[in-house]
Design an enzyme around this catalytic site. Structure first.
Site, PDB file in Angstrom:
ATOM      1  NE  ARG A   1      -3.444  -0.007   2.670  1.00 14.05           N
ATOM      2  CZ  ARG A   1      -3.907   0.535   3.872  1.00 14.05           C
ATOM      3  NH1 ARG A   1      -3.752  -0.357   4.826  1.00 14.05           N
ATOM      4  NH2 ARG A   1      -4.404   1.506   4.066  1.00 14.05           N
TER       5      ARG A   1
ATOM      6  CG  HIS B   1      -7.320   6.397  11.689  1.00 10.51           C
ATOM      7  ND1 HIS B   1      -8.409   6.116  10.888  1.00 10.51           N
ATOM      8  CD2 HIS B   1      -7.740   6.644  13.042  1.00 10.51           C
ATOM      9  CE1 HIS B   1      -9.602   6.140  11.840  1.00 10.51           C
ATOM     10  NE2 HIS B   1      -9.309   6.341  12.809  1.00 10.51           N
TER      11      HIS B   1
ATOM     12  CB  SER C   1     -17.978   3.728   5.662  1.00  9.55           C
ATOM     13  OG  SER C   1     -17.013   3.380   6.339  1.00  9.55           O
TER      14      SER C   1
HETATM   15  C1  BJW Z   1     -16.438   7.963  -1.840  1.00 11.06           C
HETATM   16  C2  BJW Z   1     -15.830   7.943  -3.148  1.00 11.06           C
HETATM   17  C3  BJW Z   1     -15.742   9.334  -3.767  1.00 11.06           C
HETATM   18  C4  BJW Z   1     -16.113   5.883  -2.458  1.00 11.06           C
HETATM   19  N1  BJW Z   1     -15.804  10.191  -3.405  1.00 11.06           N
HETATM   20  N2  BJW Z   1     -16.969   9.208  -1.399  1.00 11.06           N
HETATM   21  C5  BJW Z   1     -17.522   2.893  19.844  1.00 11.06           C
HETATM   22  C6  BJW Z   1     -18.434   2.039  19.378  1.00 11.06           C
HETATM   23  C7  BJW Z   1     -18.287   1.003  18.595  1.00 11.06           C
HETATM   24  C8  BJW Z   1     -16.844   0.605  18.492  1.00 11.06           C
HETATM   25  C9  BJW Z   1     -15.833   1.155  18.973  1.00 11.06           C
HETATM   26  C10 BJW Z   1     -16.218   2.413  19.728  1.00 11.06           C
HETATM   27  N3  BJW Z   1     -15.076   3.066  20.041  1.00 11.06           N
HETATM   28  C11 BJW Z   1     -13.943   2.278  19.659  1.00 11.06           C
HETATM   29  C12 BJW Z   1     -14.416   1.281  18.978  1.00 11.06           C
HETATM   30  C13 BJW Z   1     -13.745   0.031  18.419  1.00 11.06           C
HETATM   31  C14 BJW Z   1     -13.091   0.602  17.045  1.00 11.06           C
HETATM   32  C15 BJW Z   1     -14.212   0.714  16.125  1.00 11.06           C
HETATM   33  O1  BJW Z   1     -14.601   1.721  15.667  1.00 11.06           O
HETATM   34  N4  BJW Z   1     -14.784  -0.428  15.538  1.00 11.06           N
HETATM   35  C16 BJW Z   1     -15.972  -0.379  14.638  1.00 11.06           C
HETATM   36  C17 BJW Z   1     -15.578  -0.847  13.277  1.00 11.06           C
HETATM   37  C18 BJW Z   1     -17.196  -0.891  15.171  1.00 11.06           C
HETATM   38  N5  BJW Z   1     -12.369   1.573  17.155  1.00 11.06           N
HETATM   39  C19 BJW Z   1     -10.904   1.573  17.681  1.00 11.06           C
HETATM   40  O2  BJW Z   1     -10.575   0.663  17.874  1.00 11.06           O
HETATM   41  C20 BJW Z   1     -10.061   2.707  17.735  1.00 11.06           C
HETATM   42  N6  BJW Z   1      -9.470   2.846  18.933  1.00 11.06           N
HETATM   43  C21 BJW Z   1     -10.053   3.419  19.707  1.00 11.06           C
HETATM   44  O3  BJW Z   1     -11.044   3.842  20.108  1.00 11.06           O
HETATM   45  O4  BJW Z   1      -9.183   3.072  21.101  1.00 11.06           O
HETATM   46  C22 BJW Z   1      -9.948   3.110  22.238  1.00 11.06           C
HETATM   47  C23 BJW Z   1     -10.781   1.866  22.413  1.00 11.06           C
HETATM   48  C24 BJW Z   1     -10.151   0.615  22.122  1.00 11.06           C
HETATM   49  C25 BJW Z   1     -11.165  -0.536  22.044  1.00 11.06           C
HETATM   50  C26 BJW Z   1     -12.149  -0.552  22.580  1.00 11.06           C
HETATM   51  C27 BJW Z   1     -12.849   0.828  22.879  1.00 11.06           C
HETATM   52  C28 BJW Z   1     -11.883   2.063  23.003  1.00 11.06           C
HETATM   53  C29 BJW Z   1      -9.021   2.823  16.624  1.00 11.06           C
HETATM   54  C30 BJW Z   1      -9.687   2.996  15.206  1.00 11.06           C
HETATM   55  C31 BJW Z   1      -8.554   2.632  14.238  1.00 11.06           C
HETATM   56  C32 BJW Z   1      -9.095   2.694  12.882  1.00 11.06           C
HETATM   57  N7  BJW Z   1      -7.805   2.091  11.939  1.00 11.06           N
HETATM   58  C33 BJW Z   1      -8.022   2.026  10.693  1.00 11.06           C
HETATM   59  C34 BJW Z   1      -6.640   1.609   9.736  1.00 11.06           C
HETATM   60  C35 BJW Z   1      -5.601   2.334   9.639  1.00 11.06           C
HETATM   61  C36 BJW Z   1      -4.370   2.069   9.005  1.00 11.06           C
HETATM   62  C37 BJW Z   1      -4.786   1.342   7.631  1.00 11.06           C
HETATM   63  O5  BJW Z   1      -5.201   2.321   6.818  1.00 11.06           O
HETATM   64  O6  BJW Z   1      -4.452   0.160   7.370  1.00 11.06           O
HETATM   65  O7  BJW Z   1      -8.501   3.268   9.948  1.00 11.06           O
HETATM   66  S1  BJW Z   1      -9.290   1.013  10.074  1.00 11.06           S
HETATM   67  C38 BJW Z   1      -9.790   1.808   8.672  1.00 11.06           C
HETATM   68  O8  BJW Z   1     -11.172   2.385   8.955  1.00 11.06           O
HETATM   69  C39 BJW Z   1      -8.968   2.898   8.668  1.00 11.06           C
HETATM   70  C40 BJW Z   1      -9.764   4.210   8.204  1.00 11.06           C
HETATM   71  O9  BJW Z   1      -9.075   5.423   8.453  1.00 11.06           O
HETATM   72  C41 BJW Z   1     -11.097   3.981   9.033  1.00 11.06           C
HETATM   73  C42 BJW Z   1     -12.165   4.588   8.213  1.00 11.06           C
HETATM   74  O10 BJW Z   1     -12.337   4.020   7.076  1.00 11.06           O
HETATM   75  P1  BJW Z   1     -13.121   5.026   6.213  1.00 11.06           P
HETATM   76  O11 BJW Z   1     -12.214   6.009   5.569  1.00 11.06           O
HETATM   77  O12 BJW Z   1     -14.515   5.461   6.428  1.00 11.06           O
HETATM   78  O13 BJW Z   1     -12.969   4.192   4.767  1.00 11.06           O
HETATM   79  P2  BJW Z   1     -14.180   2.996   4.175  1.00 11.06           P
HETATM   80  O14 BJW Z   1     -13.720   2.248   3.008  1.00 11.06           O
HETATM   81  O15 BJW Z   1     -14.931   2.577   5.285  1.00 11.06           O
HETATM   82  O16 BJW Z   1     -15.245   4.060   3.525  1.00 11.06           O
HETATM   83  C43 BJW Z   1     -15.159   4.727   2.342  1.00 11.06           C
HETATM   84  C44 BJW Z   1     -16.262   5.807   1.959  1.00 11.06           C
HETATM   85  O17 BJW Z   1     -16.096   6.308   0.642  1.00 11.06           O
HETATM   86  C45 BJW Z   1     -17.592   4.892   1.685  1.00 11.06           C
HETATM   87  O18 BJW Z   1     -18.703   5.367   2.288  1.00 11.06           O
HETATM   88  C46 BJW Z   1     -17.709   5.026  -0.185  1.00 11.06           C
HETATM   89  O19 BJW Z   1     -19.115   5.172  -0.204  1.00 11.06           O
HETATM   90  C47 BJW Z   1     -17.199   6.442   0.015  1.00 11.06           C
HETATM   91  N8  BJW Z   1     -16.529   6.690  -1.174  1.00 11.06           N
HETATM   92  N9  BJW Z   1     -15.618   6.691  -3.217  1.00 11.06           N
HETATM   93  C48 BJW Z   1     -16.562  10.179  -1.702  1.00 11.06           C
HETATM   94  N10 BJW Z   1     -15.139   9.100  -4.913  1.00 11.06           N
END
Ligand code: BJW
Length: 258
Positions: A68, A132, A202
């Site tokens: 990546r 992130h 998302s």
């Molecule tokens: C277009 C388009 C175009 C297409 N124009 N748009 C509260 C509730 C529930 C769970 C939790 C909570 N608090 C914490 C959690 C746990 C967890 C979490 O959220 N889990 C959920 C999945 C349920 N969060 C964590 O663990 C976080 N840590 C934390 O909170 O620590 C304290 C804690 C820990 C444990 C328990 C409780 C508290 C850390 C989160 C880290 C996320 N890391 C990643 C990887 C980064 C490295 C890498 O890239 O490899 O970050 S995961 C991944 O998701 C990445 C992204 O930044 C992130 C968000 O994704 P994003 O950007 O939204 O991408 P997509 O693919 O999902 O969506 C793309 C969108 O684009 C789509 O909607 C398309 O339609 C659109 N699109 N083309 C505009 N042209």
């Protein structure tokens, strides 16, 4: 575009934009939850971006990030990134004379990104909060030392010059804490935002997904830009359906002109 929405943007004194992987999609960077291509087609990204995955199979996770990292270096920012550079300039002009309007609040623009690809900075955005981390940086998995240059050993992995621990990308995996200063700055900006853009995400990953709710709770409006409905859509004040590389330039042009 809705005239009331345009007026709210034009008169806003605090604007926040939160971006996700969709903003880089038009630069040919796959979104996070897109099906992976080629070599990585059979792996679920959500299962690779965890400390447990790295413990189980560090080589696989290291190779995924190396792939990546190469990809990101081979692409360029797109019109969506460029429109956000323009928005920053228009909302928070760099040349506010010192002392002018002492005691009053100036307009401000805060760009918060979940992306690790560095494309906002390459486009020219000045102040970017990276929630992130950044895929171009590497750190020790044991003592967190940031390492500028590394070489992989015969086993395809790289090691810390200080403690010999395995190196890993400086990104935030599921279950890990976000950088404290980035998180605090994001909360503060979101709470004070009169207009909050949620672009190309998302809205499922927390705490980033909760930021627009902070703006709404204090009377701000939330504008989502995404071709698809998301977890945020029901709460958003306005949803602009389409690609960020098309909608953002049009919006900036309509609100601020040339
Ligand atoms: C277009 C388009 C175009 C297409 N124009 N748009 C509260 C509730 C529930 C769970 C939790 C909570 N608090 C914490 C959690 C746990 C967890 C979490 O959220 N889990 C959920 C999945 C349920 N969060 C964590 O663990 C976080 N840590 C934390 O909170 O620590 C304290 C804690 C820990 C444990 C328990 C409780 C508290 C850390 C989160 C880290 C996320 N890391 C990643 C990887 C980064 C490295 C890498 O890239 O490899 O970050 S995961 C991944 O998701 C990445 C992204 O930044 C992130 C968000 O994704 P994003 O950007 O939204 O991408 P997509 O693919 O999902 O969506 C793309 C969108 O684009 C789509 O909607 C398309 O339609 C659109 N699109 N083309 C505009 N042209």
């Amino acid at each position: 575009m809705d005239t009331e929405m345009l007026e709210r943007i034009r008169t806003a004194n605090k604007i926040v934009a939160l971006t996700g992987a969709g903003v880089s999609a038009e630069s040919d960077v796959p979104t996070f939850r897109d099906a992976q291509t080629g070599l990585w087609a059979s792996f679920n990204p959500q299962e690779l971006a965890t400390p447990e995955a790295f413990q189980r199979n560090p080589r696989r996770v290291w190779d995924w990030y190396a792939y990546r990292r190469e990809k990101v270096l081979s692409v360029s920012p797109n019109p969506g990134h460029m429109a956000l550079v323009e928005m920053e300039k228009r909302v928070a002009p760099a040349s506010v004379p010192a002392g002018r309007d002492a005691g009053t609040t100036h307009s401000s623009f805060t760009l918060i990104t979940q992306n690790v690809d560095g494309l906002h900075q390459r486009a020219g955005s000045q102040n970017v909060i990276e929630l992130h981390g950044n895929i171009s940086r590497v750190k020790c998995s044991i003592d967190d030392l940031l390492v500028a240059e590394w070489q992989t050993d015969a086993d395809g992995l790289a090691r810390c010059p200080r403690c010999n621990g395995l190196l890993r990308p400086d990104v935030v995996w599921f279950g890990e804490m976000l950088p404290r200063s980035a998180l605090e700055a994001s909360f503060a900006a979101s709470e004070n935002a009169s207009v909050f853009f949620s672009i190309g995400t998302s809205s499922v990953v927390h705490p980033a997904a909760s930021l627009p709710m902070l703006a709404l709770a204090r009377g701000g409006i939330v504008i989502e830009i995404n071709p698809e409905e998301t977890a945020l859509t029901e709460s958003a004040t306005y949803s602009l359906r389409g690609k960020s590389g098309e909608i953002l330039p049009e919006l900036v042009q309509t609100v601020w002109g040339r």
